[in-house]
Design a protein around this motif. Structure first.
Motif, PDB file in Angstrom:
ATOM      1  N   VAL A 318      -6.327   6.908   1.125  1.00  0.00           N
ATOM      2  CA  VAL A 318      -6.714   7.187   2.507  1.00  0.00           C
ATOM      3  C   VAL A 318      -5.573   6.829   3.464  1.00  0.00           C
ATOM      4  CG1 VAL A 318      -8.275   6.545   4.386  1.00  0.00           C
ATOM      5  CG2 VAL A 318      -9.176   6.890   2.069  1.00  0.00           C
ATOM      6  N   GLY A 319      -5.191   7.808   4.260  1.00  0.00           N
ATOM      7  CA  GLY A 319      -4.188   7.568   5.288  1.00  0.00           C
ATOM      8  C   GLY A 319      -2.751   7.641   4.825  1.00  0.00           C
ATOM      9  N   ARG A 320      -2.498   8.015   3.555  1.00  0.00           N
ATOM     10  CA  ARG A 320      -1.102   8.089   3.117  1.00  0.00           C
ATOM     11  C   ARG A 320      -0.515   9.454   3.472  1.00  0.00           C
ATOM     12  NH1 ARG A 320       3.263   8.731  -0.268  1.00  0.00           N
ATOM     13  NH2 ARG A 320       2.421  10.582  -1.298  1.00  0.00           N
ATOM     14  N   PRO A 321       0.592   9.465   4.234  1.00  0.00           N
ATOM     15  CA  PRO A 321       1.204  10.739   4.627  1.00  0.00           C
ATOM     16  C   PRO A 321       2.169  11.242   3.549  1.00  0.00           C
ATOM     17  CG  PRO A 321       2.347   8.936   5.699  1.00  0.00           C
ATOM     18  CD  PRO A 321       1.231   8.307   4.881  1.00  0.00           C
ATOM     19  N   THR A 436      -3.126  -0.851   3.138  1.00  0.00           N
ATOM     20  CA  THR A 436      -3.573  -2.031   2.385  1.00  0.00           C
ATOM     21  C   THR A 436      -2.977  -2.027   0.979  1.00  0.00           C
ATOM     22  OG1 THR A 436      -5.654  -2.093   3.621  1.00  0.00           O
ATOM     23  CG2 THR A 436      -5.587  -3.283   1.523  1.00  0.00           C
ATOM     24  N   VAL A 437      -3.018  -0.874   0.325  1.00  0.00           N
ATOM     25  CA  VAL A 437      -2.443  -0.774  -1.028  1.00  0.00           C
ATOM     26  C   VAL A 437      -0.977  -1.173  -1.005  1.00  0.00           C
ATOM     27  CG1 VAL A 437      -1.871   0.807  -2.911  1.00  0.00           C
ATOM     28  CG2 VAL A 437      -4.060   1.027  -1.734  1.00  0.00           C
ATOM     29  N   LYS A 438      -0.240  -0.602  -0.072  1.00  0.00           N
ATOM     30  CA  LYS A 438       1.206  -0.855   0.000  1.00  0.00           C
ATOM     31  C   LYS A 438       1.517  -2.272   0.477  1.00  0.00           C
ATOM     32  CE  LYS A 438       5.411   0.932   2.190  1.00  0.00           C
ATOM     33  NZ  LYS A 438       5.951   1.950   3.143  1.00  0.00           N
ATOM     34  N   LYS A 440      -0.635  -5.070   0.808  1.00  0.00           N
ATOM     35  CA  LYS A 440      -1.280  -6.219   0.170  1.00  0.00           C
ATOM     36  C   LYS A 440      -1.122  -6.217  -1.342  1.00  0.00           C
ATOM     37  CE  LYS A 440      -5.616  -8.818   0.581  1.00  0.00           C
ATOM     38  NZ  LYS A 440      -6.986  -8.798   1.167  1.00  0.00           N
ATOM     39  N   TYR A 441      -1.069  -5.015  -1.939  1.00  0.00           N
ATOM     40  CA  TYR A 441      -1.053  -4.937  -3.402  1.00  0.00           C
ATOM     41  C   TYR A 441       0.179  -4.219  -3.945  1.00  0.00           C
ATOM     42  CZ  TYR A 441      -5.966  -5.730  -2.231  1.00  0.00           C
ATOM     43  OH  TYR A 441      -7.135  -6.228  -1.702  1.00  0.00           O
ATOM     44  N   GLY A 442       1.154  -4.042  -3.090  1.00  0.00           N
ATOM     45  CA  GLY A 442       2.321  -3.250  -3.475  1.00  0.00           C
ATOM     46  C   GLY A 442       3.133  -3.806  -4.614  1.00  0.00           C
ATOM     47  N   ASP A 443       3.044  -5.113  -4.842  1.00  0.00           N
ATOM     48  CA  ASP A 443       3.891  -5.698  -5.889  1.00  0.00           C
ATOM     49  C   ASP A 443       3.099  -6.434  -6.959  1.00  0.00           C
ATOM     50  OD1 ASP A 443       3.016  -7.810  -4.394  1.00  0.00           O
ATOM     51  OD2 ASP A 443       4.999  -8.685  -4.013  1.00  0.00           O
ATOM     52  N   ILE A 444       1.796  -6.184  -7.044  1.00  0.00           N
ATOM     53  CA  ILE A 444       1.008  -6.959  -8.013  1.00  0.00           C
ATOM     54  C   ILE A 444       0.885  -6.267  -9.368  1.00  0.00           C
ATOM     55  CG2 ILE A 444      -0.335  -7.994  -6.153  1.00  0.00           C
ATOM     56  CD1 ILE A 444      -2.728  -6.310  -7.124  1.00  0.00           C
ATOM     57  N   HIS A 445       1.241  -4.986  -9.434  1.00  0.00           N
ATOM     58  CA  HIS A 445       1.151  -4.306 -10.727  1.00  0.00           C
ATOM     59  C   HIS A 445       2.542  -4.194 -11.343  1.00  0.00           C
ATOM     60  CE1 HIS A 445       0.529  -0.815 -13.558  1.00  0.00           C
ATOM     61  NE2 HIS A 445      -0.351  -1.715 -13.953  1.00  0.00           N
ATOM     62  N   ASP A 446       2.683  -4.772 -12.513  1.00  0.00           N
ATOM     63  CA  ASP A 446       4.000  -4.913 -13.130  1.00  0.00           C
ATOM     64  C   ASP A 446       4.651  -3.587 -13.493  1.00  0.00           C
ATOM     65  OD1 ASP A 446       3.816  -7.688 -13.013  1.00  0.00           O
ATOM     66  OD2 ASP A 446       2.825  -7.822 -14.956  1.00  0.00           O
ATOM     67  N   TRP A 447       3.866  -2.531 -13.667  1.00  0.00           N
ATOM     68  CA  TRP A 447       4.426  -1.275 -14.147  1.00  0.00           C
ATOM     69  C   TRP A 447       4.292  -0.152 -13.131  1.00  0.00           C
ATOM     70  CZ3 TRP A 447       1.401  -4.495 -17.230  1.00  0.00           C
ATOM     71  CH2 TRP A 447       2.136  -5.209 -18.186  1.00  0.00           C
ATOM     72  N   SER A 448       4.275  -0.503 -11.867  1.00  0.00           N
ATOM     73  CA  SER A 448       4.267   0.515 -10.814  1.00  0.00           C
ATOM     74  C   SER A 448       5.419   0.239  -9.863  1.00  0.00           C
ATOM     75  CB  SER A 448       2.938   0.502 -10.040  1.00  0.00           C
ATOM     76  OG  SER A 448       1.882   0.975 -10.850  1.00  0.00           O
ATOM     77  N   TYR A 449       6.474   1.039  -9.982  1.00  0.00           N
ATOM     78  CA  TYR A 449       7.594   0.934  -9.051  1.00  0.00           C
ATOM     79  C   TYR A 449       7.151   1.468  -7.694  1.00  0.00           C
ATOM     80  CZ  TYR A 449      10.522   0.247 -13.203  1.00  0.00           C
ATOM     81  OH  TYR A 449      11.072  -0.229 -14.363  1.00  0.00           O
ATOM     82  N   PRO A 450       7.874   1.121  -6.631  1.00  0.00           N
ATOM     83  CA  PRO A 450       7.481   1.590  -5.293  1.00  0.00           C
ATOM     84  C   PRO A 450       7.322   3.103  -5.202  1.00  0.00           C
ATOM     85  CG  PRO A 450       9.140  -0.127  -5.104  1.00  0.00           C
ATOM     86  CD  PRO A 450       9.012   0.172  -6.565  1.00  0.00           C
TER      87      PRO A 450
END
Length: 506
Positions: A318-321, A436-438, A440-450
């Motif tokens: 939601v809300g990602r351009p 919020t994803v970016k 608050k949780y942007g760096d908590i998953h070890d296998w998801s690069y930016p």
């Protein structure tokens, strides 16, 4: 080691070592053992569409162990117009491998550099120039020493005998090697490529439990998994249950399994080969290519005279351009999973002549509608699958981020959730605001690069859709286990390639 896992998941994968459910640190290395007499090494590099990864494997007797792969980016296909740069691009992989193999073994160790879907999409002429250029660089240095390598005077310290060690593998070969990998790691096959009966498929039949249960070393008392010296199989009293494999990358996806008419009976102990499987690679059905097709579909569905500031993208947070297309159209995520799946089904199956209602009613269970016009033989209800690469990365991201957001595990049956469960969690996942994803949780998953994180919503829905509608998996079944590593080794097709190369070199 004991892991807290669901007995429901273990019932289907009772032969798997418990570390199949473990999550290694992304920075850790499964250290190779000290050199032992009789050891043989091989280096396999996966020249993939988003990057290249180098793996080291050591064979001793009936056991093979491997390193965690080191990745360099971007994908090698990006060098199609600058082939002279490929050698230096790969040098870190050679250095990584050299640091894991004792120096006395360097001059005995072959290295294989094999490209996959990203390069398969290039014209043959460009592939030829890339590989000819790299081969010339490796050929000129093939008698160098490790000291010369450390000094930067040569490119690679390993055995380079012929250009056959370099090139593009077919999608079907990639799928077959993935099948060898999962069956070795799942105790279903030895290093001699022969099916084994080390597993006991009904080990937990009849077990009743709610939630998790403390489970010890599944199969630990059933031998070494590789079957001892030579990894051979013993006398068979029942049909061997061979695992299927599914791989999902950026540019392609593969499925490989044994149809009923190819399953081996008691006493049929021969090395597994490609004719023993149905295997197919769907080029341009990887997540990056599918995402671009989705965006093209959304743009095509929008009216040219629309006065909206942007096009709604139901497959995005939601809300990602996002900006896409030759005329730089603006899209905005709405996180509507139901609408997202409708668009994906339209994109994949419109014009296929397949009855999606028959899939939903269960009439096409085990068949589905196929992908890219390819219909596969029925998947036997007894066949279990290991799903690797983006199958794992995307759904693990969904699980980790929703758990952080809600404070409770959303997929208690992980690593074998049903398609229905995945879609239910995706509905909550995709409706999280992108900020919020970016943030608050942007760096908590070890296998998801930016650059990967924004697309995990789409990928989760895409996976659920191709499993049910493309391949015909029961949306309420637990026939698929999503795995990064098993018994400390990454689940990658490169292991299967190494197994075959070492077997053929005997």
């Amino acid at each position: 080691r004991a892991l807290l896992v669901s007995l429901l998941a273990l019932a289907s994968f009772a032969c798997m070592p418990p570390s199949a459910f473990a999550k290694d640190s992304p920075d850790s290395i499964y250290d190779l053992p000290k050199p032992r007499e009789g050891s043989k090494y091989v280096v396999v590099a996966d020249l993939g569409s988003t990057g290249s990864r180098g793996f080291v494997y050591e064979l001793n007797g009936g056991e093979i162990v491997g390193s965690k792969g080191l990745k360099v980016k971007p994908g090698v296909s990006k060098f199609n117009h600058k082939p002279n740069d490929i050698a230096e691009y790969l040098r870190p992989l050679f250095a990584h491998a050299a640091s894991l193999i004792p120096e006395p073994y360097h001059h005995k160790t072959k290295i294989y550099l094999k490209a996959t879907a990203g390069v398969r999409l290039l014209p043959i002429e460009e592939q030829t120039v890339m590989f000819d250029t790299l081969h010339a660089a490796l050929e000129s240095d093939k008698n160098g020493t490790y000291a010369e390598f450390l000094a930067g005077d040569i490119l690679c310290p390993f055995v380079w005998e012929s250009k056959d060690q370099l090139g593009t593998i077919s999608g079907d070969e990639e799928g077959f090697f993935a099948a060898l990998s999962v069956n070795y790691l799942g105790n279903r096959m030895g290093t001699d490529l022969k099916p084994t009966d080390n597993c006991v498929p009904d080990l937990y039949d009849g077990a009743e439990a709610e939630g998790g249960s403390e489970v010890g070393e599944v199969g630990a008392d059933q031998g070494d998994g590789a079957g001892g010296e030579g990894g051979g199989a013993g006398e068979h009293a029942q049909e061997v249950s061979v695992l299927g494999a599914m791989d999902l990358g950026g540019s392609s996806t593969q499925i490989v399994y044994q149809p009923k008419d190819k399953q081996k009976g008691a006493g049929e102990v021969t090395p597994l080969s490609m004719p023993d499987f149905f295997v197919h690679s769907y080029l341009s059905y990887g997540v990056d290519k599918a995402k671009e097709r989705l965006w093209d579909t959304l743009l095509a569905k929008s009216t040219e005279d629309s006065t909206d500031d942007h096009i709604s993208n139901p497959c995005d947070f939601v809300g990602r351009p996002e900006v896409w297309g030759s005329d730089a159209r603006s899209m905005m995520g709405t996180g509507d999973v139901a609408a997202c799946q409708r668009v994906i089904k339209e994109m994949l199956f419109d014009g296929s002549g397949c009855d999606l209602g028959a899939v939903e009613s269960g009439d096409l269970t085990g068949l589905g509608c196929g992908l890219d016009g390819v219909r596969h033989p029925p998947i036997d209800t007894s066949t279990q699958f290991i799903a690797m690469s983006v199958y794992f990365f995307a759904l693990d991201a969904l699980k980790v981020i929703v758990e952080a957001h809600e404070g409770a595990n959303p997929l208690p049956s992980w690593p074998s959730p049903t398609v229905t469960e995945v879609l239910e969690v995706a509905e909550r996942f995709c409706t999280i605001e992108w900020t919020t994803v970016k943030g608050k949780y942007g760096d908590i998953h070890d296998w998801s690069y930016p650059e990967q994180l924004p697309h995990r919503c789409f990928e989760s829905v895409f996976i659920a859709t191709i499993l049910q509608y493309g391949f015909g998996f029961d949306p309420n079944g637990r026939d698929v286990m999503y795995a990064l590593s098993i018994d400390g080794m990454e689940v990658e097709w490169t292991l299967g390639y190494a197994l075959q190369a070492l077997y053929q070199s005997r």
